[in-house]
Structures are given as C-alpha cells and as structure tokens.
Design an enzyme around this catalytic site. Structure first.
Site, short mmCIF file in Angstrom:
data_model
loop_
_atom_site.label_atom_id
_atom_site.label_comp_id
_atom_site.label_asym_id
_atom_site.label_seq_id
_atom_site.Cartn_x
_atom_site.Cartn_y
_atom_site.Cartn_z
N GLU A 129 37.40 5.59 -103.79
CA GLU A 129 38.67 6.56 -103.14
C GLU A 129 38.38 6.68 -101.94
O GLU A 129 37.40 7.85 -101.94
CB GLU A 129 38.79 8.19 -104.32
CG GLU A 129 40.06 8.35 -104.85
CD GLU A 129 40.27 8.96 -105.43
OE1 GLU A 129 40.62 10.68 -105.48
OE2 GLU A 129 39.61 8.95 -106.96
N ASP A 175 41.33 20.92 -105.17
CA ASP A 175 40.05 20.61 -104.99
C ASP A 175 39.15 21.60 -104.64
O ASP A 175 40.20 22.70 -103.98
CB ASP A 175 39.36 20.04 -103.30
CG ASP A 175 40.02 18.60 -103.62
OD1 ASP A 175 39.25 17.62 -104.64
OD2 ASP A 175 40.61 18.30 -102.63
N TYR A 179 44.92 8.48 -113.58
CA TYR A 179 44.41 9.36 -113.22
C TYR A 179 44.29 10.88 -114.01
O TYR A 179 45.10 11.41 -114.27
CB TYR A 179 44.30 10.24 -111.77
CG TYR A 179 43.40 10.81 -111.56
CD1 TYR A 179 42.25 11.81 -112.06
CD2 TYR A 179 42.94 10.68 -109.41
CE1 TYR A 179 41.13 12.78 -111.49
CE2 TYR A 179 41.67 10.81 -109.27
CZ TYR A 179 40.86 12.44 -110.05
OH TYR A 179 40.33 12.49 -109.26
#
Lengths: 393, 270
Positions: free
Chosen positions: B49, B60, B174
């Site tokens: 990734e 994040d 995911y």
C-alpha cells in the site's frame, strides 16, 4: 429547505471515513426528528429567552448612518447575547439535542476559544461532562480562554500532533467521536463539516434572521435592501441570510477576511480566491496550493481564520444568490474604532469586517435604503490585541 | 489479468494469508520508499500500500501523520509518486495499491487521476474518506481503467451497508479492526472473529484487516480470522526508531525488512 443528501448544489456532502458513517447517521436521524418536535423547540426557545436573553435588538445606528451620509445602517445585536456572541445559539441547540439523544458527554474543537467557551457554558448549564480539544499553539495564544473554559468546568485537551492548531484539534475531536459516539456528542461550532452539521448549525442560527426580519418589518414596514455579515466558516452569516433566501429583493453580501490583502498570501478569503476542494469532510471553496494541500491562512480575526467555508455559502456564491466581498485587516480595524466612537459599541474584530463593508456600501446608496449588518459578537476579547496593533502602527 | 485477484487466488490455493505493508511515500525520502518497497517484496510482502502524504488525514493516527508531515516537507508530489510506481512496476509484479484522500483525487480530476494510476502500473486504490454514497463516479471510472477501488468497512457498518459495500468493492474488502484512527495499539482484536464472520455472510471478497496491528502476535491473531493483514503505523515506527538511533537509511530499510519478515513468519505458522 435546499438540501439533497447534505448537498447544496455540488457543495457539502459527507466525505468521511466509514467509522464516522454510523455516528453521523444517528445524528442526522435525530436532528431531523427533533427539529420538528414541538416540545424540543419550546424548550430551546425557553432557554434562548431566559438564558441567552433573546430576542436581542435590531438597533438603528443613527450616528454611524449620519456619518456615512447614505443608507440606514441597522445592527443585529448578537453581541448582547449571554457570552457575547452568536455562538451560544448553536451550542444550546446542539446540547439540547444531545440530551434528547441520551448522550452524557460533549466534545468540541476550538481555535481561538470562542466556540469552546460557548460549549463549556452550555455544558455547565446542563451539568454535562465537557472536553474541548485545542491545538497546543492556540492554548498558549489564548491562555485566558483556556482558563475560562476550565472555570466553566470543561476539560481542555492540548493537542500536540501535526501543526498543533485548529485543524489538528478537529482531527483529535473526530477521533474521540469515532471511538466514543455511543455516549458522546460532537458539538461543531460553525456551518461546516460533514452533513448534517452545516444544515443543523444553520437551523440553530436562523433565529438571527427570523428575528431581524420581524423587527425590520415592524420598524420600517418593509424588507431591507441589503444584508451584510462576516464569513469565516459562516455560521453567523448563514443564520442571518437563510430566512431571507426567498426574498429576492433583498441583496445578500458575505464579507470574507482579506487579511493583509487579496494579492498577498496572507488572507482567508476562501470564496473570493479559492477553488473547489474537500476539507474536513465536505466540499466547498478552499484555499489550497498546487499540490492540493490546505494553505496556511491569515486574518486579524481568529474567528475568520479558516481555509474553507460553509457549503451553503459556496452554493449561494456559485448560484449568484449572494455576493462575497472581502475586507482587509486594516479596514476592519478602522471600523472597530469608528463603531466604538460613534455608537459606543465595541464590536468583535470578526464582526468589524461586516461593519466595514456596510460603511462603504452605505455611502453609495440612497438615504431611504436599508442595510442590516450582523454584529455577531462583542469586542472585549479583542481589546488587548487592538491596543498592541495601534501601538505598532 | 488483475494482479490483486491473482495474488489472493494464489494465496488461497497455498493456504497462506496476505501480508500488506503500508509505506508513506516520501518518508524519509522517495528514494528510500522505492528501495523499501522492493526490499519488502523480497521478504514476505504480498501486496504494497503506497500512502500519498496529506496534511489533513482524518483517518490516520499520530504516527502516519508525523511521517506525512515529514514527507510533505521533503516536497514529495503526486506526479513523483506515480513516476516511482512506474519504475517499481518495471522491476516487480507485486500489486501496488495507492492510498490517498479524496481531495487529492478530486482536484486532479477523477478521470485524470485514475488514468495516471493505471498507466503507472497501479492495481488498486483506497480512499478512506470516500464512503460508498459518494463513490459512484470514481467507481465507474476505476472499473473502466481496470483499477480496483477497494472499499472499507468498520465494526459499526450496518449489515445493509456491508452488503452494498461488498458488492461495490473490488480486489478485497478493507476491514477496519477498531473504531478510531490508524495506529499501533496493544489490545484491539476483541470480537474480530465475530465481526469478520458477519462480513463473510454478505460477501465473497477476501477480507484484509487493518488499523492497529502492532506486532507479530496481533498479526498472528488477526491472520487467524482474516485473509490478509495491513500493517502501517507499526512499520513506520520501526523506521523512525532506526533513523533516530542509527541515522542510516540502509539500517532503517534493514529494520523494516526484519520486522516484515517477523510478521510473515508469525502469520505463516498457523
């Protein structure tokens, strides 16, 4: 209500990580339910009257009007609200919603600290646990507001990641919200962010425009020719503008911060100088560099210092319903001084942007024309900064 | 034809789990990232990734944010990252997945972005702030250019959403193991089995788990339940530690490889 899945034209929406989808859906559902619930609305108007002190006056600034020699200038006195600004309208609305949803804990982000103080105030009123996220740099710049929030019983978390300013405080608050949303309510302060926040904040701030409309009809027997309000994220402005949206004879002008000048890098005029992008979960005009990174922004007014702008303003601009002008730091400072001297009203430096534009505009208009300016907050908080600036002038 | 599908098919035949390291492009330099990807491909990574650094990454945690800030200070651009991908594609067949925030794609222009990705040999795309409801145009375009748009699901996603996301996602799904942002955590895998079982009821796509896998032990536990694991923050922390102590990029690549091998070993035992 111009709203299609949280979109205003192409602007707005919900560009958020999957973890935020469930919390935002829960919020959306409850917001639309309670905003039509009579008991909820009665409770809200009770507190707006008894605690905030609404309705506040629509004041005819006679000496200022004479000095300009043109259109009549009316000031919507949001500065007379408890805590000294329009922010409390939204904070109370969202807190009452949080209570209805059974949330026990309130979180919020704050930059300069005004929204943090409004949130902490409303939490104290209802005895709710309150956590305010604030960038470490901002906590140092705004020590007194940190102390105010703590006095009101809030816990202030100093955010040490990233650039240690508002943007990082938002990220930290969102993370808290993702993890704790079952018992936690995220109280967003401006008409920005993912759906339903821009719509929700607008609804809670629309009391400004609804009152102003009733008041001007009572005094003048007709609608105003112009509405003027400062725009950072744009909550005070959308609160004034929205109830006049359908009144097409009323011209609407949002005033952005031109900082040190629109041709410098130091401004925060997202609509005037920006391009369409996505920031903090919604699509709007943003100030970004050639690599799509949000640009550092500047304004004399901390409350206008934001690299994006509410989606509804973006839409009003694109569709032509409203015009967006810009006022420099210096012009705002002059208006701050003039309003203080001619009317005995010290305006917030944010609101001074609107006043400055209205002063210019009034001169160009006839004496029987009417301008309403939103005086969104009082300027006590800015006095020390202004003193410093005058010394260096 | 599609590299991501091929890899998962092959892994399934061999009864192995996919190891998907996340690298932050340009941290500490793009040259470093290029070497690192090749090295990771040699020591057990199955897919890579490639994170495009962004200054406001809402999904994040602090580690990836820190790395992104440094990469941006280095001046890394999207064009440079795509050029790097092209160079990598000449040397390796490992699937390359770009992870980027939607603003970057939107401002570039959706079609332009996907076209650039496809011609650079990118196989997949992860956009953590693009929920299903906003993904239509991007998905159609990605399909047209043969780039897999990999969608995310969270423990809070409803059954109805999981079903729709499962239908729309390409390559794999995911699965976010925790609520909250990315970052190495100690105990995160409570109820992972139950969560993934629920997801498997709704989709036949391979399930890769990310967010919070911090060491070989959490990797092993996650791999027991999932078809693949994604490790980002923990890998970046190894690079940070090594750079701080040894001040050598070669040593940092060594440390990252060593960590990746230990993850490979951990998820291969079962």
């Amino acid at each position: 209500m111009i709203n299609n899945g949280g979109f205003f034209g192409e602007f707005g929406g919900k560009f958020v990580p999957e973890q935020l989808v469930a919390p935002l859906s829960e919020l959306e559902e409850n917001f639309y339910r309670f905003i039509e619930d009579e008991e909820f609305l009665e409770e809200l108007s009770f507190y707006l009257k008894q605690y905030v002190g609404r309705s506040n006056p629509l004041y005819f600034a006679e000496r200022l009007t004479k000095m300009m020699g043109g259109a009549k200038i009316y000031l919507k006195r949001e500065d007379l609200n408890h805590t000294g600004a329009h922010k409390i309208n939204n904070a109370l609305g969202q807190i009452l919603l949080a209570k209805k949803m059974g949330k026990k804990r309130i979180i919020a982000e704050t930059g300069a600290g005004q929204h943090g103080v409004a949130t902490a105030t409303a939490c104290a009123l209802f005895g709710l646990d309150c956590t305010i996220y604030m960038g470490e740099i901002d906590t140092k710049r705004q020590e007194l507001n940190v102390f105010r929030m703590e006095l009101l019983g809030a816990k202030v978390v100093s955010v040490k990641s990233g650039t240690r300013t508002l943007k990082d405080a938002v990220d930290e608050a969102l993370n808290d919200y993702m993890i704790n949303y079952k018992d936690t309510f995220y109280l967003l302060g401006s008409a920005v962010g993912p759906h339903p926040y821009p719509t929700m904040v607008r609804e809670f701030q629309s009391i400004i425009g609804r009152e102003a409309k009733e008041q001007i009809l009572e005094v003048e027997g007709r609608l105003p020719d112009y509405l003027v309000a400062c725009v950072g994220g744009g909550s005070n402005a959308i609160g004034l503008f929205h109830p006049f949206y359908e009144d097409k004879t009323v011209k609407i002008i949002g005033v952005e911060p031109a900082g040190k000048g629109l041709d410098t890098d130091e401004h925060a005029a997202s609509i005037t100088k920006g391009t369409v992008g996505i920031i903090h979960g919604f699509k709007c005009y943003t100030l970004q560099d050639e690599n799509n990174e949000p640009l550092p922004v500047h304004s004399i007014a901390a409350g206008l210092d934001y690299p994006g702008v509410g989606p509804e303003h973006s839409y009003y601009s694109q569709s032509g319903r409203a015009q967006y002008a810009a006022i420099t730091d210096e012009e705002a400072l002059d208006a701050f001084m003039i309003l203080s001297k001619t009317e005995g009203i010290i305006p917030a430096i944010e609101s001074s942007h609107g006043v400055a534009y209205a002063m210019k505009l009034a001169k160009e208009l006839e004496q029987d024309q009417i301008i309403i300016v939103n005086l969104s907050g009082r300027g006590d908080k800015d006095v020390a900064q202004v003193k410093e600036m005058l010394k260096n002038k | 034809m599609n590299r991501i599908e091929n890899v998962f098919n092959k892994l399934q035949r061999e009864n192995r789990k996919a190891l998907i390291p996340y690298v932050c492009c340009g941290y500490p330099s793009l040259e470093f990232t290029e070497k690192l990807v090749l090295k990771l491909a040699d020591c057990g990574a199955d897919l890579i990734e490639l994170g495009v650094p962004y200054s406001d990454p809402v999904a994040d945690g602090p580690t990836i944010q820190r790395a992104a800030v440094k990469a941006l200070e280095e001046g890394v651009t999207l064009e440079q990252i795509f050029s790097m991908a092209s160079r990598l594609r000449e040397k390796t067949e490992i699937p390359l997945i770009v992870m980027t925030y939607f603003n970057t794609v939107y401002v570039k222009g959706i079609e332009q972005f996907i076209k650039m990705a496809a011609t650079s040999g990118i196989d997949g795309l992860i956009i953590p702030d693009l929920p299903l409801e906003e993904a239509d145009e991007l998905k159609t375009t990605a399909d047209k250019y043969g780039v897999d748009l990999i969608l995310l699901i969270a423990p809070t996603s409803t059954v109805e959403r999981i079903k729709k996301i499962g239908e729309a996602s390409r390559g794999f799904l995911y699965c976010i193991s925790v609520t909250g942002v990315t970052g190495a955590r100690i105990n995160v895998l409570t109820n992972l089995g139950e969560f993934l079982n629920n997801v498997r009821q709704e989709t036949r796509l391979p399930l890769a788990v990310g967010f919070g896998i911090s060491n070989p032990e959490t990797a092993r536990l996650a791999a027991c339940e999932a078809d693949g694991i994604i490790v980002g923050s923990a890998l970046i922390e190894k690079i940070e530690e090594s750079m701080a102590q040894e001040k050598s990029t070669d040593k940092a690549i060594e440390a990252a490889s060593h960590f990746t091998s230990s993850l490979r070993a951990a998820i291969t035992v079962n």
